[in-house]
Write an enzyme that holds these catalytic residues in place. Structure first.
Site, PDB file in Angstrom:
ATOM      1  CG  ASP A   1      -1.923   1.055   1.288  1.00 48.97           C
ATOM      2  OD1 ASP A   1      -1.531   2.224   1.373  1.00 48.97           O
ATOM      3  OD2 ASP A   1      -3.122   0.731   1.220  1.00 48.97           O
ATOM      4  CB  ILE A   2       0.961   4.318  -2.101  1.00 52.07           C
ATOM      5  CG1 ILE A   2       1.361   3.533  -3.359  1.00 52.07           C
ATOM      6  CG2 ILE A   2       1.666   5.670  -2.072  1.00 52.07           C
ATOM      7  CD1 ILE A   2       0.979   4.217  -4.655  1.00 52.07           C
TER       8      ILE A   2
ATOM      9  CD  GLU B   1      -4.708   3.983  -1.207  1.00 52.45           C
ATOM     10  OE1 GLU B   1      -4.895   4.306  -0.021  1.00 52.45           O
ATOM     11  OE2 GLU B   1      -5.583   4.089  -2.092  1.00 52.45           O
TER      12      GLU B   1
ATOM     13  CG  ASP C   1      -4.909   9.098 -12.038  1.00 53.85           C
ATOM     14  OD1 ASP C   1      -5.235   8.473 -11.002  1.00 53.85           O
ATOM     15  OD2 ASP C   1      -5.734   9.627 -12.800  1.00 53.85           O
TER      16      ASP C   1
END
Length: 455
Positions: free
Chosen positions: A329-330, A372, A346
């Site tokens: 996960d970001i 994300e 994006d």
């Protein structure tokens, strides 16, 4: 085979005659005595094929065909025009109007049934492709591919014939428009067709010491050549072989002596239909790919992951092999969108997808899980190997800022990762995913920008 046929002719006797012939073969027949009536019936009925006379008062066959082909509701319905092919102007005008085939008066039963059955078979195939390529939720949606114009038709043709007087004349006619190869040995021709790329095959049924229908059958059985249109050349009064060829799936036929105009018209018709079907298949393949791919990152999507991961987990569990899962996960992705805008968000997702792709092996599978979140499936990887891949990806993100806004900005992005590994023959995809998710949650809770192994 049965189908719904619309017969259009202003002479009632002609209509009744065709109707009787078709009904004897168990076709359902609709009739019209004018072009306007035909347009109304075709637009409101589910017709499989239209047999259309040219010479009609008010609205002739050419204009009727043009209107049928310009209407999205009826453009896909094959139209057979009843004409005299010794008049080149009729043939050219019919092709320009969109006709799919021709019947010559007086109409022979074998010609009628062959044309109808062949076109119905092809229409059903194309209908299936059109349905798959049409936009969702709109039953009248036009296909993503427009029908091929007669002028755009080209292709490579192979002619299998061992009579010089025959194949030289045929090649001379066809070479004006197509790339034509001649083979006199049918057995070597089969291997040549399978090795090369052709758009259409012409087979003579008058081969010496060889049954031309056997070659047709062999071509139908080979996967590479199964979709190739096959046109056979027959001697007069050979209706038995013609019907056998039709049942086998041969696309069309010509009877000697061959009229040059009819030869060209039928080859153009077959190639135009093949080009359209090829484009539809390509559209379907693209649609299928879009259904399992994430459009933003180019990775596989959640739908593909759900199916594929279950299959891989089952295989690994039953065969005693290792399998690992990395869920990532970001960190603070919402603040990226809020601060820099969704366009920059994006760009970050696209670049992250590229870095994931460059960090895994060819056998590994990377998917965008949602938002994300991304997931990696690592076959034949134990916990240590999976942890090493996860750490390599984390370090690449931490040390290499992502250029955004056309290179005007650089963002340092960190990620958190959770790793789980299969735990024996009773383990499941759901359990592995839950453990990876719990490990990811722990990585975030403990400060983010780290790899956490599942307990």
């Amino acid at each position: 085979m049965t189908a719904r046929v619309l017969v259009v002719d202003d002479i009632v006797a002609n209509v009744k005659l065709l109707e009787a012939r078709l009904k004897a073969e168990y076709f359902e027949v609709l009739t019209a005595t004018s072009g306007f009536e035909a347009l109304d019936i075709a637009g409101n009925s589910d017709c499989d094929i239209i047999i259309l006379d040219i010479m009609m008062p008010g609205l002739d066959g050419f204009e009727t065909c043009r209107r049928l082909k310009s209407n999205p509701k009826t453009a896909h319905i094959p139209v057979v025009m009843v004409t005299a092919l010794d008049q080149p102007s009729d043939r050219v005008t019919g092709l320009e109007a969109g006709a799919d085939d021709f019947l010559t008066k007086p109409i022979k039963d074998v010609a009628l049934l062959t044309r109808v059955k062949n076109l119905v078979r092809v229409k059903r195939l194309i209908d299936e492709l059109r349905t798959r390529s049409a936009s969702r939720g709109d039953t009248m949606a036009q296909p993503a591919v427009a029908p091929v114009s007669e002028a755009a038709v080209t292709g490579r043709v192979i002619l299998v014939d061992d009579r010089p007087s025959s194949y030289e004349r045929l090649k001379t006619t066809l070479s004006k428009r197509f790339d034509v190869d001649v083979h006199t040995d049918p057995e070597s021709a089969l291997f040549h067709i399978a090795d090369e790329t052709y758009d259409l095959v012409i087979v003579s049924l008058s081969l010496r010491d060889y049954d031309g229908l056997r070659l047709c059958s062999q071509l139908q059985n080979l996967e590479k050549t199964r979709a190739l249109p096959i046109v056979i050349i027959s001697e007069p009064e050979n209706d038995g072989k013609l019907m056998r060829a039709l049942d086998m799936g041969v696309s069309d036929y010509l009877v000697r002596p061959i009229d040059a105009n009819e030869l060209m018209a039928r080859i153009v018709t077959q190639l135009r239909r093949k080009l359209y079907a090829d484009q539809l298949r390509e559209s379907v393949e693209q649609t299928m790919e879009m259904a399992i791919m994430d459009g933003l990152t180019g990775l596989h999507n959640r739908r593909y992951f759900d199916t594929h991961f279950k299959s891989l987990t089952h295989q690994a569990a039953t065969r005693g092999k290792t399998l690992s899962l990395v869920l990532t996960d970001i960190d603070f992705f919402k603040s990226i969108n809020d601060t820099h805008g969704h366009d920059v968000g994006d760009e970050v997702l696209r670049e992250f997808g590229d870095r994931i792709r460059r960090s895994v092996r060819g056998a590994d599978l990377a998917c965008r899980y949602g938002g994300e979140e991304f997931v990696l499936i690592l076959p034949d990887s134990d916990q240590d190997a999976a942890a090493a891949i996860a750490e390599r990806l984390r370090a690449r993100m931490d040390h290499d800022p992502i250029p955004v806004a056309g290179g005007q900005k650089q963002l340092t992005i960190t990620i958190s990762l959770g790793v789980s590994t299969i735990q024996g023959p009773e383990d499941t995809a759901e359990a592995m995913l839950k453990r990876a998710d719990e490990a990811l949650y722990k990585a975030k809770r403990d400060g983010r920008n780290r790899v956490m192994l599942a307990a």
